[in-house]
Design a protein around this motif. Structure first.
Motif, PDB file in Angstrom:
ATOM      1  N   ASP A  29       0.899  -1.073   0.160  1.00 60.65           N
ATOM      2  CA  ASP A  29      -0.115  -0.058  -0.006  1.00 60.65           C
ATOM      3  C   ASP A  29       0.941   1.144   0.030  1.00 60.65           C
ATOM      4  O   ASP A  29       2.306   1.279  -0.056  1.00 60.65           O
ATOM      5  CB  ASP A  29      -0.882  -0.006   1.260  1.00 60.65           C
ATOM      6  CG  ASP A  29      -2.085  -1.148   1.054  1.00 60.65           C
ATOM      7  OD1 ASP A  29      -2.656  -1.473   0.131  1.00 60.65           O
ATOM      8  OD2 ASP A  29      -2.387  -1.544   2.223  1.00 60.65           O
ATOM      9  N   PHE A  30       0.418   2.323   0.321  1.00 59.35           N
ATOM     10  CA  PHE A  30       1.236   3.865   0.103  1.00 59.35           C
ATOM     11  C   PHE A  30       1.657   3.737   1.716  1.00 59.35           C
ATOM     12  O   PHE A  30       0.955   3.479   2.674  1.00 59.35           O
ATOM     13  CB  PHE A  30       0.074   5.082   0.186  1.00 59.35           C
ATOM     14  CG  PHE A  30      -0.305   5.112  -1.420  1.00 59.35           C
ATOM     15  CD1 PHE A  30       0.740   5.812  -2.279  1.00 59.35           C
ATOM     16  CD2 PHE A  30      -1.462   4.859  -1.676  1.00 59.35           C
ATOM     17  CE1 PHE A  30       0.464   5.935  -3.611  1.00 59.35           C
ATOM     18  CE2 PHE A  30      -1.780   4.932  -3.219  1.00 59.35           C
ATOM     19  CZ  PHE A  30      -0.924   5.679  -4.007  1.00 59.35           C
ATOM     20  N   LEU A  31       3.005   3.781   1.757  1.00 62.66           N
ATOM     21  CA  LEU A  31       3.619   4.072   3.126  1.00 62.66           C
ATOM     22  C   LEU A  31       4.052   5.436   3.324  1.00 62.66           C
ATOM     23  O   LEU A  31       4.419   6.192   2.612  1.00 62.66           O
ATOM     24  CB  LEU A  31       5.088   3.351   2.937  1.00 62.66           C
ATOM     25  CG  LEU A  31       4.966   1.901   2.366  1.00 62.66           C
ATOM     26  CD1 LEU A  31       6.535   1.301   2.854  1.00 62.66           C
ATOM     27  CD2 LEU A  31       3.855   1.091   3.219  1.00 62.66           C
ATOM     28  N   ASN A  32       3.688   5.604   4.770  1.00 61.65           N
ATOM     29  CA  ASN A  32       4.065   7.033   5.194  1.00 61.65           C
ATOM     30  C   ASN A  32       5.625   7.237   5.547  1.00 61.65           C
ATOM     31  O   ASN A  32       6.472   6.101   5.221  1.00 61.65           O
ATOM     32  CB  ASN A  32       3.092   7.433   6.342  1.00 61.65           C
ATOM     33  CG  ASN A  32       3.512   6.467   7.626  1.00 61.65           C
ATOM     34  OD1 ASN A  32       4.540   5.973   7.792  1.00 61.65           O
ATOM     35  ND2 ASN A  32       2.508   6.374   8.279  1.00 61.65           N
ATOM     36  N   LEU A  33       5.934   8.278   6.119  1.00 65.15           N
ATOM     37  CA  LEU A  33       7.563   8.505   6.270  1.00 65.15           C
ATOM     38  C   LEU A  33       8.042   7.409   7.144  1.00 65.15           C
ATOM     39  O   LEU A  33       9.247   6.885   7.141  1.00 65.15           O
ATOM     40  CB  LEU A  33       7.828   9.762   6.594  1.00 65.15           C
ATOM     41  CG  LEU A  33       7.868  11.032   5.549  1.00 65.15           C
ATOM     42  CD1 LEU A  33       7.900  12.176   6.236  1.00 65.15           C
ATOM     43  CD2 LEU A  33       8.648  10.689   4.588  1.00 65.15           C
ATOM     44  N   ASN A  34       7.524   7.160   8.392  1.00 65.27           N
ATOM     45  CA  ASN A  34       7.718   6.188   9.308  1.00 65.27           C
ATOM     46  C   ASN A  34       7.833   4.797   8.771  1.00 65.27           C
ATOM     47  O   ASN A  34       8.799   4.130   8.986  1.00 65.27           O
ATOM     48  CB  ASN A  34       6.631   6.129  10.615  1.00 65.27           C
ATOM     49  CG  ASN A  34       7.154   7.453  11.603  1.00 65.27           C
ATOM     50  OD1 ASN A  34       8.172   7.930  11.610  1.00 65.27           O
ATOM     51  ND2 ASN A  34       6.038   7.571  12.056  1.00 65.27           N
ATOM     52  N   GLU A  35       7.091   4.360   7.998  1.00 66.73           N
ATOM     53  CA  GLU A  35       6.728   3.146   7.313  1.00 66.73           C
ATOM     54  C   GLU A  35       8.119   3.040   6.334  1.00 66.73           C
ATOM     55  O   GLU A  35       8.644   1.875   6.178  1.00 66.73           O
ATOM     56  CB  GLU A  35       5.694   2.723   6.780  1.00 66.73           C
ATOM     57  CG  GLU A  35       4.492   2.552   7.575  1.00 66.73           C
ATOM     58  CD  GLU A  35       3.127   2.721   7.166  1.00 66.73           C
ATOM     59  OE1 GLU A  35       2.081   2.178   7.810  1.00 66.73           O
ATOM     60  OE2 GLU A  35       2.990   3.281   6.141  1.00 66.73           O
ATOM     61  N   LEU A  36       8.091   4.073   5.531  1.00 68.21           N
ATOM     62  CA  LEU A  36       9.276   4.236   4.501  1.00 68.21           C
ATOM     63  C   LEU A  36      10.587   4.014   5.051  1.00 68.21           C
ATOM     64  O   LEU A  36      11.650   3.292   4.806  1.00 68.21           O
ATOM     65  CB  LEU A  36       9.472   5.342   4.057  1.00 68.21           C
ATOM     66  CG  LEU A  36       8.461   5.321   2.702  1.00 68.21           C
ATOM     67  CD1 LEU A  36       8.481   6.678   1.935  1.00 68.21           C
ATOM     68  CD2 LEU A  36       8.437   4.479   1.430  1.00 68.21           C
ATOM     69  N   ASN A  37      10.615   4.491   6.344  1.00 70.89           N
ATOM     70  CA  ASN A  37      11.976   4.521   7.129  1.00 70.89           C
ATOM     71  C   ASN A  37      12.390   2.927   7.687  1.00 70.89           C
ATOM     72  O   ASN A  37      13.498   2.483   7.519  1.00 70.89           O
ATOM     73  CB  ASN A  37      11.875   5.180   8.482  1.00 70.89           C
ATOM     74  CG  ASN A  37      13.191   5.101   9.473  1.00 70.89           C
ATOM     75  OD1 ASN A  37      14.296   5.641   8.917  1.00 70.89           O
ATOM     76  ND2 ASN A  37      13.076   4.747  10.574  1.00 70.89           N
ATOM     77  N   ILE A  38      11.176   2.263   8.064  1.00 72.47           N
ATOM     78  CA  ILE A  38      11.549   0.844   8.586  1.00 72.47           C
ATOM     79  C   ILE A  38      11.728  -0.023   7.344  1.00 72.47           C
ATOM     80  O   ILE A  38      12.535  -0.727   7.651  1.00 72.47           O
ATOM     81  CB  ILE A  38       9.816   0.429   8.960  1.00 72.47           C
ATOM     82  CG1 ILE A  38       9.847   0.958  10.329  1.00 72.47           C
ATOM     83  CG2 ILE A  38      10.104  -1.396   9.291  1.00 72.47           C
ATOM     84  CD1 ILE A  38       8.184   0.781  10.848  1.00 72.47           C
ATOM     85  N   LEU A  39      11.318   0.293   5.934  1.00 79.21           N
ATOM     86  CA  LEU A  39      11.746  -0.213   4.799  1.00 79.21           C
ATOM     87  C   LEU A  39      13.222  -0.328   4.640  1.00 79.21           C
ATOM     88  O   LEU A  39      13.866  -1.117   4.563  1.00 79.21           O
ATOM     89  CB  LEU A  39      10.860   0.079   3.725  1.00 79.21           C
ATOM     90  CG  LEU A  39      11.376  -0.495   2.415  1.00 79.21           C
ATOM     91  CD1 LEU A  39      11.249  -1.844   2.384  1.00 79.21           C
ATOM     92  CD2 LEU A  39      10.481   0.510   1.246  1.00 79.21           C
ATOM     93  N   HIS A  40      13.580   1.121   4.607  1.00 80.49           N
ATOM     94  CA  HIS A  40      14.943   1.489   4.316  1.00 80.49           C
ATOM     95  C   HIS A  40      16.089   0.836   5.502  1.00 80.49           C
ATOM     96  O   HIS A  40      17.303   0.729   5.043  1.00 80.49           O
ATOM     97  CB  HIS A  40      15.131   2.953   4.081  1.00 80.49           C
ATOM     98  CG  HIS A  40      14.264   3.622   2.984  1.00 80.49           C
ATOM     99  ND1 HIS A  40      14.128   2.884   1.746  1.00 80.49           N
ATOM    100  CD2 HIS A  40      13.397   4.637   2.722  1.00 80.49           C
ATOM    101  CE1 HIS A  40      13.753   3.396   0.915  1.00 80.49           C
ATOM    102  NE2 HIS A  40      13.066   4.699   1.421  1.00 80.49           N
ATOM    103  N   THR A  41      15.676   0.955   6.536  1.00 85.02           N
ATOM    104  CA  THR A  41      16.365   0.427   7.624  1.00 85.02           C
ATOM    105  C   THR A  41      16.370  -1.189   7.884  1.00 85.02           C
ATOM    106  O   THR A  41      17.146  -1.646   8.869  1.00 85.02           O
ATOM    107  CB  THR A  41      16.309   0.968   9.041  1.00 85.02           C
ATOM    108  OG1 THR A  41      15.009   0.789   9.427  1.00 85.02           O
ATOM    109  CG2 THR A  41      16.448   2.554   8.938  1.00 85.02           C
ATOM    110  N   LEU A  42      15.740  -2.001   7.217  1.00 83.02           N
ATOM    111  CA  LEU A  42      15.602  -3.370   7.093  1.00 83.02           C
ATOM    112  C   LEU A  42      17.178  -3.750   6.739  1.00 83.02           C
ATOM    113  O   LEU A  42      17.391  -3.519   5.631  1.00 83.02           O
ATOM    114  CB  LEU A  42      14.573  -3.961   6.369  1.00 83.02           C
ATOM    115  CG  LEU A  42      13.249  -4.409   6.973  1.00 83.02           C
ATOM    116  CD1 LEU A  42      12.307  -4.672   5.805  1.00 83.02           C
ATOM    117  CD2 LEU A  42      13.382  -5.493   7.893  1.00 83.02           C
ATOM    118  N   PRO A  43      17.581  -4.928   7.422  1.00 88.02           N
ATOM    119  CA  PRO A  43      18.927  -5.522   6.850  1.00 88.02           C
ATOM    120  C   PRO A  43      18.493  -6.010   5.620  1.00 88.02           C
ATOM    121  O   PRO A  43      17.719  -6.678   5.241  1.00 88.02           O
ATOM    122  CB  PRO A  43      19.092  -6.213   8.079  1.00 88.02           C
ATOM    123  CG  PRO A  43      18.581  -5.886   9.054  1.00 88.02           C
ATOM    124  CD  PRO A  43      17.474  -5.252   8.770  1.00 88.02           C
TER     125      PRO A  43
END
Length: 252
Positions: A29-43
Motif C-alpha cells: 500500500d502507500f507507506l508514510n515516512l515512518n513506514e518508509l524508514n522501517i523499509l529502508h533500515t531493514l537489513p
C-alpha cells in the motif's frame, strides 16, 4: 521497535518473499515516512528481493513499494491512478485545505494507506493519488468537500505531469551537514532545529535521520514533520575560507 512496527516489518518481508518465490512484482500500500524508514533500515539479508518506491512524482512523501524479482523481464506500472477533484461551480466554491480533502475521502470509509499524497492545485482544486481498485468508487461517491459540491475524474498516471512549486534558496554554509542545511532552508538557527532531528522528525529520502552531522548528497529530499520539505541541489562553489555556496529548493 514496538509490536506494531515489528508486524509491519514482517509484512514487508513477506511481500518480498512472495516476489522472490513467484517471480512477479509485488506491491505494498502507500507507506508514510515512518513506514518508509522501517523499509529502508531493514537489513538487506532479511529481504528476499530488491525493491523500488514511487509516489506519483519526484518529491512525493507517501510512496508505494514494488518488490522486484531477480529475473524481472517485463515492464510494470505501479497500481495507482490520479484522481482530480474540481468544484461543480468554481464561482461558489470554498477555499479548501489538505485536511478538507483527506477528511472527505476518509469519511467514505477509505483507509489512509489506500491514498498517497494530496496536491492542492489551487484553493478549490486538488489531485489525489489513489490505489487503482479504489479509484472508481471515489470517482462515483466523492461528491462534496465540506459544503462545496465537487466532481472527481480519473487520469492515468502515465499521462500525469507535475512539478511542485518551490522557492530557490542560496546561502553560504560551513559544511553540508543536515543541521546546517535545515537552518538555511527554514531560516532558523542550528541549535533551534537540532531538536527536530533528535526528536525523530527529520527524514532524508524516506529514511529517518537522528544525527545532526549527517552529510547530505546532491539530490537528497529532506522532509521535516510539521514544517515541509526541500531538495538539496548541491554545492555551487567553495570560498577561499573553505565555506560552501549551496542551493536548496524549498517546496511550497
Amino acid at each position: 521497535m514496538d509490536r506494531e512496527e515489528l508486524l509491519f516489518q514482517k509484512r514487508l518481508i513477506d511481500l518480498s518473499r512472495t516476489a522472490y518465490q513467484r517471480g512477479i512484482v509485488v506491491f505494498s500500500d502507500f507507506l508514510n515516512l515512518n513506514e518508509l524508514n522501517i523499509l529502508h533500515t531493514l537489513p538487506k539479508e532479511e529481504l528476499y528481493s530488491g525493491y523500488g518506491t514511487f509516489g506519483g512524482y519526484a518529491a512525493s512523501e507517501r510512496q508505494m513499494v514494488a518488490f522486484l524479482p531477480d529475473a524481472l523481464c517485463y515492464e510494470f506500472l505501479y497500481p495507482f491512478l490520479v484522481l482530480r477533484i474540481r468544484p461543480l461551480n468554481k464561482k461558489f466554491s470554498e477555499d479548501l485545505t489538505h485536511r478538507d480533502y483527506l477528511g472527505a475521502i476518509l469519511n467514505l470509509g477509505i483507509e489512509r494507506c489506500k491514498i498517497g499524497d494530496i496536491l492542492l492545485v489551487n484553493t478549490c482544486e486538488a489531485v489525489v493519488f489513489v490505489s487503482d481498485h479504489m479509484s472508481d468508487f471515489l470517482a462515483q461517491n466523492l461528491t462534496r468537500i465540506r459544503h462545496t459540491p465537487v466532481v472527481a475524474s480519473i487520469e492515468e498516471l502515465q499521462e500525469f505531469q507535475y512539478e511542485p512549486s518551490f522557492e530557490e534558496i542560496r546561502g553560504t554554509v560551513a559544511s553540508v551537514r543536515l543541521d546546517t542545511l535545515l537552518a538555511l532552508a527554514f531560516s532558523s538557527s542550528r541549535s533551534r532545529l537540532s531538536g527536530l532531528i533528535e526528536g525523530k522528525k527529520v527524514f532524508v529520502n524516506g529514511r529517518m535521520i537522528v544525527s545532526n552531522g549527517y552529510r547530505l548528497k546532491e539530490g537528497d529530499i529532506i522532509s521535516v514533520r510539521g514544517m515541509g520539505k526541500f531538495c538539496y541541489d548541491g554545492v555551487l562553489s567553495e570560498t577561499r575560507k573553505g565555506r560552501y555556496s549551496v542551493v536548496v529548493r524549498k517546496y511550497s
